[in-house]
Design a protein around this motif. Structure first.
Motif, mmCIF file in Angstrom:
data_model
loop_
_atom_site.group_PDB
_atom_site.id
_atom_site.type_symbol
_atom_site.label_atom_id
_atom_site.label_comp_id
_atom_site.label_asym_id
_atom_site.label_seq_id
_atom_site.Cartn_x
_atom_site.Cartn_y
_atom_site.Cartn_z
ATOM 1 N N LEU A 36 7.290 -1.026 0.382
ATOM 2 C CA LEU A 36 6.062 -0.790 -0.248
ATOM 3 C C LEU A 36 6.281 -0.161 -1.770
ATOM 4 O O LEU A 36 7.270 0.649 -1.883
ATOM 5 C CB LEU A 36 5.208 0.004 0.360
ATOM 6 C CG LEU A 36 4.562 -0.578 1.691
ATOM 7 C CD1 LEU A 36 3.510 0.593 2.210
ATOM 8 C CD2 LEU A 36 4.078 -1.712 1.858
ATOM 9 N N CYS A 37 5.738 -0.611 -2.727
ATOM 10 C CA CYS A 37 5.787 -0.149 -4.058
ATOM 11 C C CYS A 37 5.403 1.197 -4.108
ATOM 12 O O CYS A 37 4.343 1.449 -3.355
ATOM 13 C CB CYS A 37 4.932 -1.003 -4.871
ATOM 14 S SG CYS A 37 4.812 -0.402 -6.619
ATOM 15 N N GLN A 38 6.127 2.171 -4.597
ATOM 16 C CA GLN A 38 5.753 3.460 -4.748
ATOM 17 C C GLN A 38 4.429 3.856 -5.617
ATOM 18 O O GLN A 38 3.672 4.894 -5.219
ATOM 19 C CB GLN A 38 6.877 4.568 -5.567
ATOM 20 C CG GLN A 38 8.202 4.367 -4.381
ATOM 21 C CD GLN A 38 9.025 5.034 -4.978
ATOM 22 O OE1 GLN A 38 9.299 5.551 -6.169
ATOM 23 N NE2 GLN A 38 10.053 5.611 -4.133
ATOM 24 N N GLU A 39 4.098 2.904 -6.468
ATOM 25 C CA GLU A 39 2.982 3.521 -7.276
ATOM 26 C C GLU A 39 1.566 2.695 -6.647
ATOM 27 O O GLU A 39 0.755 3.483 -6.323
ATOM 28 C CB GLU A 39 2.866 2.313 -8.515
ATOM 29 C CG GLU A 39 4.178 3.019 -9.495
ATOM 30 C CD GLU A 39 3.700 4.225 -9.903
ATOM 31 O OE1 GLU A 39 2.530 4.478 -10.269
ATOM 32 O OE2 GLU A 39 4.693 5.117 -10.194
ATOM 33 N N CYS A 40 1.594 1.603 -5.996
ATOM 34 C CA CYS A 40 0.316 0.766 -5.436
ATOM 35 C C CYS A 40 0.384 0.508 -4.085
ATOM 36 O O CYS A 40 -0.759 0.001 -3.415
ATOM 37 C CB CYS A 40 0.314 -0.524 -6.265
ATOM 38 S SG CYS A 40 1.437 -1.949 -6.094
ATOM 39 N N GLN A 41 1.695 0.749 -3.508
ATOM 40 C CA GLN A 41 1.668 0.753 -1.857
ATOM 41 C C GLN A 41 1.572 -0.775 -1.518
ATOM 42 O O GLN A 41 1.033 -1.016 -0.408
ATOM 43 C CB GLN A 41 0.748 1.823 -1.178
ATOM 44 C CG GLN A 41 0.812 3.252 -1.824
ATOM 45 C CD GLN A 41 2.018 3.694 -1.348
ATOM 46 O OE1 GLN A 41 2.872 3.591 -0.376
ATOM 47 N NE2 GLN A 41 2.733 4.373 -2.568
ATOM 48 N N GLN A 42 1.773 -1.557 -2.432
ATOM 49 C CA GLN A 42 1.638 -3.203 -1.743
ATOM 50 C C GLN A 42 3.208 -3.500 -1.818
ATOM 51 O O GLN A 42 4.186 -2.949 -2.164
ATOM 52 C CB GLN A 42 1.122 -3.947 -2.947
ATOM 53 C CG GLN A 42 -0.332 -3.468 -3.499
ATOM 54 C CD GLN A 42 -1.204 -3.662 -2.512
ATOM 55 O OE1 GLN A 42 -1.377 -5.100 -1.843
ATOM 56 N NE2 GLN A 42 -1.907 -2.861 -2.104
#
Ligand code: ZN
Length: 71
Positions: A36-42
């Protein structure tokens, strides 16, 4: 698909810590693991150069954009 991580290393001169983090992340994504992206959790996706302007690891929102030079 051939992907040379030593070329990726050449692109990441700025920060050693983020280089190791990103290399680990790239390795996990290429291994088919869900990361998952650390920023947006996508979930992060790998795009080859046939699918995108640059091959690399991207999140849907674009806050993670790790370009891999495979040429
Ligand atoms: Zn993101």
């Amino acid at each position: 698909m051939s992907l040379d991580l030593s070329k990726f290393a050449a692109l990441q001169k700025s920060s050693k810590q983020s280089f190791f983090q990103q290399k680990k992340l790239v390795t996990q994504v290429l291994a088919g693991q869900k990361v998952l992206c650390q920023e947006c959790q996508q979930p992060l996706k790998f795009s080859s150069s046939e699918q995108a302007e640059h091959s690399g690891i991207f999140c849907p929102k674009g806050c993670t954009d790790i370009q891999l030079d495979c040429s």
